[in-house]
Structures are given as C-alpha cells and as structure tokens.
Motif scaffolding. Sequence first.
Motif, PDB file in Angstrom:
ATOM      1  N   LYS A 121      -3.809   9.443  -8.312  1.00 17.69           N
ATOM      2  CA  LYS A 121      -2.473   9.930  -8.620  1.00 17.69           C
ATOM      3  C   LYS A 121      -2.489  11.406  -9.043  1.00 17.69           C
ATOM      4  CE  LYS A 121       0.783   6.904  -7.946  1.00 17.69           C
ATOM      5  NZ  LYS A 121       1.942   7.240  -7.081  1.00 17.69           N
ATOM      6  N   LYS A 122      -3.525  11.788  -9.749  1.00 15.17           N
ATOM      7  CA  LYS A 122      -3.619  13.167 -10.219  1.00 15.17           C
ATOM      8  C   LYS A 122      -4.033  14.132  -9.115  1.00 15.17           C
ATOM      9  CE  LYS A 122      -4.881  11.969 -14.992  1.00 15.17           C
ATOM     10  NZ  LYS A 122      -5.964  12.022 -16.016  1.00 15.17           N
ATOM     11  N   SER A 123      -4.753  13.604  -8.119  1.00 15.22           N
ATOM     12  CA  SER A 123      -5.365  14.466  -7.102  1.00 15.22           C
ATOM     13  C   SER A 123      -4.380  15.044  -6.098  1.00 15.22           C
ATOM     14  CB  SER A 123      -6.437  13.678  -6.339  1.00 15.22           C
ATOM     15  OG  SER A 123      -5.840  12.722  -5.469  1.00 15.22           O
ATOM     16  N   GLY A 124      -3.302  14.319  -5.826  1.00 18.54           N
ATOM     17  CA  GLY A 124      -2.384  14.766  -4.796  1.00 18.54           C
ATOM     18  C   GLY A 124      -2.900  14.529  -3.391  1.00 18.54           C
ATOM     19  N   LYS A 125      -4.011  13.820  -3.268  1.00 16.53           N
ATOM     20  CA  LYS A 125      -4.608  13.532  -1.971  1.00 16.53           C
ATOM     21  C   LYS A 125      -4.311  12.096  -1.546  1.00 16.53           C
ATOM     22  CE  LYS A 125      -6.323  17.567  -1.459  1.00 16.53           C
ATOM     23  NZ  LYS A 125      -5.863  18.456  -0.371  1.00 16.53           N
ATOM     24  N   HIS A 126      -4.554  11.813  -0.286  1.00 18.54           N
ATOM     25  CA  HIS A 126      -4.319  10.468   0.232  1.00 18.54           C
ATOM     26  C   HIS A 126      -5.537   9.582   0.004  1.00 18.54           C
ATOM     27  CE1 HIS A 126      -0.500  11.337   2.070  1.00 18.54           C
ATOM     28  NE2 HIS A 126      -0.996  12.373   2.725  1.00 18.54           N
ATOM     29  N   LEU A 127      -5.274   8.330  -0.343  1.00 26.19           N
ATOM     30  CA  LEU A 127      -6.320   7.313  -0.502  1.00 26.19           C
ATOM     31  C   LEU A 127      -5.891   6.083   0.285  1.00 26.19           C
ATOM     32  CD1 LEU A 127      -8.847   5.999  -1.815  1.00 26.19           C
ATOM     33  CD2 LEU A 127      -7.373   5.422  -3.777  1.00 26.19           C
ATOM     34  N   MET A 128      -6.750   5.622   1.160  1.00 23.36           N
ATOM     35  CA  MET A 128      -6.443   4.452   1.981  1.00 23.36           C
ATOM     36  C   MET A 128      -7.571   3.435   1.862  1.00 23.36           C
ATOM     37  SD  MET A 128      -5.432   4.349   6.009  1.00 23.36           S
ATOM     38  CE  MET A 128      -5.414   2.837   6.944  1.00 23.36           C
ATOM     39  N   VAL A 129      -7.212   2.168   1.706  1.00 24.65           N
ATOM     40  CA  VAL A 129      -8.192   1.089   1.554  1.00 24.65           C
ATOM     41  C   VAL A 129      -8.376   0.369   2.892  1.00 24.65           C
ATOM     42  CG1 VAL A 129      -8.801  -1.010   0.288  1.00 24.65           C
ATOM     43  CG2 VAL A 129      -7.498   0.806  -0.845  1.00 24.65           C
ATOM     44  N   GLY A 130      -9.626   0.050   3.221  1.00 23.84           N
ATOM     45  CA  GLY A 130      -9.955  -0.497   4.527  1.00 23.84           C
ATOM     46  C   GLY A 130      -9.725  -1.980   4.702  1.00 23.84           C
ATOM     47  N   PHE A 131      -8.512  -2.431   4.495  1.00 28.47           N
ATOM     48  CA  PHE A 131      -8.172  -3.845   4.731  1.00 28.47           C
ATOM     49  C   PHE A 131      -7.806  -4.028   6.204  1.00 28.47           C
ATOM     50  CE2 PHE A 131      -6.940  -4.307   0.044  1.00 28.47           C
ATOM     51  CZ  PHE A 131      -8.078  -5.047  -0.253  1.00 28.47           C
ATOM     52  N   ASN A 132      -8.824  -4.110   7.053  1.00 23.65           N
ATOM     53  CA  ASN A 132      -8.525  -4.143   8.482  1.00 23.65           C
ATOM     54  C   ASN A 132      -7.942  -5.466   8.964  1.00 23.65           C
ATOM     55  OD1 ASN A 132     -10.839  -5.675   8.354  1.00 23.65           O
ATOM     56  ND2 ASN A 132     -12.047  -4.404   9.734  1.00 23.65           N
ATOM     57  N   MET A 133      -8.026  -6.545   8.163  1.00 26.71           N
ATOM     58  CA  MET A 133      -7.408  -7.796   8.592  1.00 26.71           C
ATOM     59  C   MET A 133      -5.892  -7.670   8.708  1.00 26.71           C
ATOM     60  SD  MET A 133      -9.617 -10.901   6.842  1.00 26.71           S
ATOM     61  CE  MET A 133      -8.475 -12.149   7.445  1.00 26.71           C
ATOM     62  N   ARG A 134      -5.300  -6.746   7.983  1.00 25.77           N
ATOM     63  CA  ARG A 134      -3.861  -6.517   8.102  1.00 25.77           C
ATOM     64  C   ARG A 134      -3.502  -5.989   9.496  1.00 25.77           C
ATOM     65  NH1 ARG A 134      -0.825  -4.367   2.705  1.00 25.77           N
ATOM     66  NH2 ARG A 134      -1.949  -5.584   1.124  1.00 25.77           N
ATOM     67  N   TYR A 135      -4.491  -5.448  10.190  1.00 23.41           N
ATOM     68  CA  TYR A 135      -4.251  -4.864  11.505  1.00 23.41           C
ATOM     69  C   TYR A 135      -4.610  -5.810  12.646  1.00 23.41           C
ATOM     70  CZ  TYR A 135      -3.453  -0.445   9.141  1.00 23.41           C
ATOM     71  OH  TYR A 135      -2.922   0.541   8.340  1.00 23.41           O
ATOM     72  N   MET A 136      -5.064  -7.012  12.319  1.00 27.15           N
ATOM     73  CA  MET A 136      -5.399  -7.981  13.353  1.00 27.15           C
ATOM     74  C   MET A 136      -4.137  -8.676  13.856  1.00 27.15           C
ATOM     75  SD  MET A 136      -8.852  -9.728  11.779  1.00 27.15           S
ATOM     76  CE  MET A 136     -10.291  -8.716  11.387  1.00 27.15           C
ATOM     77  N   ALA A 137      -4.052  -8.843  15.166  1.00 22.79           N
ATOM     78  CA  ALA A 137      -2.860  -9.429  15.787  1.00 22.79           C
ATOM     79  C   ALA A 137      -2.535 -10.800  15.209  1.00 22.79           C
ATOM     80  CB  ALA A 137      -3.063  -9.533  17.301  1.00 22.79           C
ATOM     81  N   MET A 138      -3.566 -11.578  14.914  1.00 20.95           N
ATOM     82  CA  MET A 138      -3.343 -12.941  14.431  1.00 20.95           C
ATOM     83  C   MET A 138      -2.590 -12.957  13.104  1.00 20.95           C
ATOM     84  SD  MET A 138      -6.044 -16.036  14.073  1.00 20.95           S
ATOM     85  CE  MET A 138      -5.920 -16.265  15.852  1.00 20.95           C
ATOM     86  N   TYR A 139      -3.016 -12.116  12.171  1.00 15.54           N
ATOM     87  CA  TYR A 139      -2.402 -12.140  10.845  1.00 15.54           C
ATOM     88  C   TYR A 139      -1.079 -11.388  10.833  1.00 15.54           C
ATOM     89  CZ  TYR A 139      -6.929 -14.057  10.099  1.00 15.54           C
ATOM     90  OH  TYR A 139      -8.034 -14.865  10.222  1.00 15.54           O
ATOM     91  N   GLN A 140      -0.924 -10.402  11.709  1.00 22.61           N
ATOM     92  CA  GLN A 140       0.382  -9.766  11.835  1.00 22.61           C
ATOM     93  C   GLN A 140       1.400 -10.752  12.403  1.00 22.61           C
ATOM     94  OE1 GLN A 140       0.565  -5.956  13.714  1.00 22.61           O
ATOM     95  NE2 GLN A 140      -0.807  -5.001  12.245  1.00 22.61           N
ATOM     96  N   THR A 141       0.955 -11.579  13.346  1.00 24.38           N
ATOM     97  CA  THR A 141       1.845 -12.593  13.920  1.00 24.38           C
ATOM     98  C   THR A 141       2.243 -13.627  12.871  1.00 24.38           C
ATOM     99  OG1 THR A 141       0.854 -12.324  16.118  1.00 24.38           O
ATOM    100  CG2 THR A 141       2.091 -14.354  15.716  1.00 24.38           C
ATOM    101  N   MET A 142       1.269 -14.076  12.070  1.00 30.04           N
ATOM    102  CA  MET A 142       1.571 -15.053  11.032  1.00 30.04           C
ATOM    103  C   MET A 142       2.547 -14.476  10.014  1.00 30.04           C
ATOM    104  SD  MET A 142      -2.137 -16.920  10.452  1.00 30.04           S
ATOM    105  CE  MET A 142      -1.532 -18.554  10.012  1.00 30.04           C
ATOM    106  N   LYS A 143       2.345 -13.218   9.643  1.00 27.93           N
ATOM    107  CA  LYS A 143       3.269 -12.588   8.692  1.00 27.93           C
ATOM    108  C   LYS A 143       4.657 -12.474   9.307  1.00 27.93           C
ATOM    109  CE  LYS A 143       4.101  -8.504   5.831  1.00 27.93           C
ATOM    110  NZ  LYS A 143       4.627  -9.345   4.731  1.00 27.93           N
ATOM    111  N   GLY A 144       4.716 -12.085  10.582  1.00 33.18           N
ATOM    112  CA  GLY A 144       6.002 -11.950  11.244  1.00 33.18           C
ATOM    113  C   GLY A 144       6.764 -13.265  11.301  1.00 33.18           C
TER     114      GLY A 144
END
Length: 383
Positions: A114-137
């Motif tokens: 929060k202090k840095s002003g930079k971007h931080l991204m966490v590698g939860f690649n299961m959120r990008y899998m078609a199967m779990y995106q379909t289930m969420k949808g």
Amino acid sequence: MKKVRIGVIGAGLRGGLAQYWHKPDGESEIVALADISQERLDKFQEKFETPLFLTKDYKELLTRDDIDAIAVLSPDYLHEEHIITCLEAGKHVYAEKPLAITVEGCDRILEIWKKSGKHLMVGFNMRYMAMYQTMKGLIDSGAIGELKAIWVRHFVGFGGYFYYHDWHGNSKNTTSLLLQKGSHDLDVIHWISGKHATKVSAFGSLDYYGGDKPNTLTCPTCDQKKTCPEYVPHTFTECAFREEIDVEDNNMLIMELEGGIKASYLQCHFTPDYSRNYTFIGTKGRIENDDVNNKIYLKTRKSNSWEELSDVVYEMKPEEGSHGGADPKIAQDFVELILYNKEPLTTPFAGRMSVAVGCAATESLRNGGRVVEISQESTILQH
C-alpha cells in the motif's frame, strides 16, 4: 511505458511461467534472472535467444533501471522477504502463491504494498482455468439457486514426488500443505462463493511419508532404491522417509463461510491418481466437476419450474498453455495490470485470506481439531 521488462527470482518449477512473458517484440520481456544455482541459471538462459542478466544475488536485480517488475517464483519461505524488498525498491511484483507462510507475513506485505504505490499480483492461476470460471459463472447466474454447501476432494497423486523429496516436507518452510498446496483450493472456494471463511476445524496426520531415514539420504545413493515405491532418479532426490519430514500428508478440514455457507476440503498425498473434485450445492441443484475428463455436471432438483426438467453437461474446450491454458492468461494479466492498470482476477487480499485459512487449519489440526476463528483484520487493504 510501452513494454514491461521483467526480472525473475527463482528458476525452479514455476520458472516455466517466464516463457509467457518473454515477447521481445511485444509488451513484455524477460531481461534478468536471480537463482542460487549456476546450473539453473545456465539452463534458464538456454531457453531464451536474447542474453539475460544472470546473478546469484537477487538484490542485484533491484538496482537495475532496465527492470520494471519482478516475478517472485522462489520457495514459499522466501516470499515475504523477496516481495517486500522488491516493492521497497520500487518494482512491481508478481508473487507466486502462497503470498507468505504466515498471516503476519502477509499483513507486512500488504502494508508495504500500500505504501509503495506499485502493483502486486498473486499467482492464483486456478482462477484463470476454464473449468473454474465456468463453475463460477453458473453459480453467479443462479443455476443452482442460493449456494449453501461446498465439498472439495483433492487427490494429490504426485504428492510424494512434489512435496516430500525436497524442502516442502518440513513445516518451517511451508507451515503445512493445507497452506502450501491447499492455498489454491481455499482461494477458489472464496472466489467462487464470493465469501470468506470465518472459522475452521481440521484434522490431519503424517500417515505415509517421513520416518527414520537420515536427512542426508538421497534416492540415487540409497541401497533400497530398487524396491522403494517412492524412488525418484532425478530432479527431487531427498528421501521421502527422512527424519525431518513433519508436514501432514492426509488432511481434512471443515469451515463456515460468511453467510453460513458450509465448506469442506480433503487432501491426501499418497493417492494413486491426481484430481480435484469440486461440488457446489444450492437450493435448486448442484454442480460437480470432472477434471480428468474436462466436464462439469449440472444437476437440478424439483423446483416446480422448467429448471427441474433437465440436467446439463458442460465440456471444456481445449486451451493452449500450461495449467489448462491458465498460465499464459495470468501472465498477460500481470502485464496489463502494469501497462493499463487493468484489474486482474486475483487480489493481494485474496492471497492473504487463503493463507489465513491455511494457518488457522494448521493450528486446529495440531491442537486436537479445535475451532479456530479466521482473522480479517486487514479488510481495509482488500481493495
């Protein structure tokens, strides 16, 4: 900025993610690597036609003006140090999961981020899998009504190979495999339900791996390698039955999410097959995945409406790239987060909450299964 120049810390298993960032004529390029192994440094360079800056000291990456972002792909117990140091040096950070191995470590990371002003991204690649995106949808569309229960069974068929022949087998490096391996699943439960866990109870034990073998014993030097079911000839070679192993290989937890949703997660590392089986049950029906055959089954219950008249099978379309096509997508999202401020599917707070559940579950299973509350004290940092 027209191109994101990326340095990588760690050329181990997740080092393969770098291939999706290396587009010298595109919007991102790998320009540097830090790893303590000269062999890994050399092998990494062989995969790229352009020369990379190679070093055994990751801090040398932080002073370079030709590096905009760092991908932290190092072992779990180093994440906190590496992420914080990179953010403080003014670099954007992609952090492989788990964010850290303690809740306190996650909160320190979030504070610095929060202090840095930079971007931080966490590698939860299961959120990008078609199967779990379909289930969420499907769930978001109301296909199964109001979500009430979640059951997850994780058959870790390669558990010994991936987690008991190297540093993962010691709790000082991982806390537990409910945190390390389970962080993906705990996050998917949170993401698909749209709710966070509030309390958890867990049981687990070391039922197969570990034992009395010397910590220095390796598979290639073992006189029992011809008969040992866990013998591996390369890559990970530390004995899976060595004394220092103390992380449970058979775990189960139950939790209550916000809104009273009940969820369970079962994880075993000595099963013969590899599969993640998710079931979501709602007031109108349920969905269940079959990740071996790439299908999702929607089953409906009597509802006095047209919805009760049929069940549906969804077949996932093949996608290119590792982890079912998720890795190239998550890699591109990191680039677009930096270049265009486009929000990815993951958040740093989600990384924190996954670790919070894993730590609470570990505390519970090592204290007789008592109920442990999940702290959300860092909710001010979730956006």
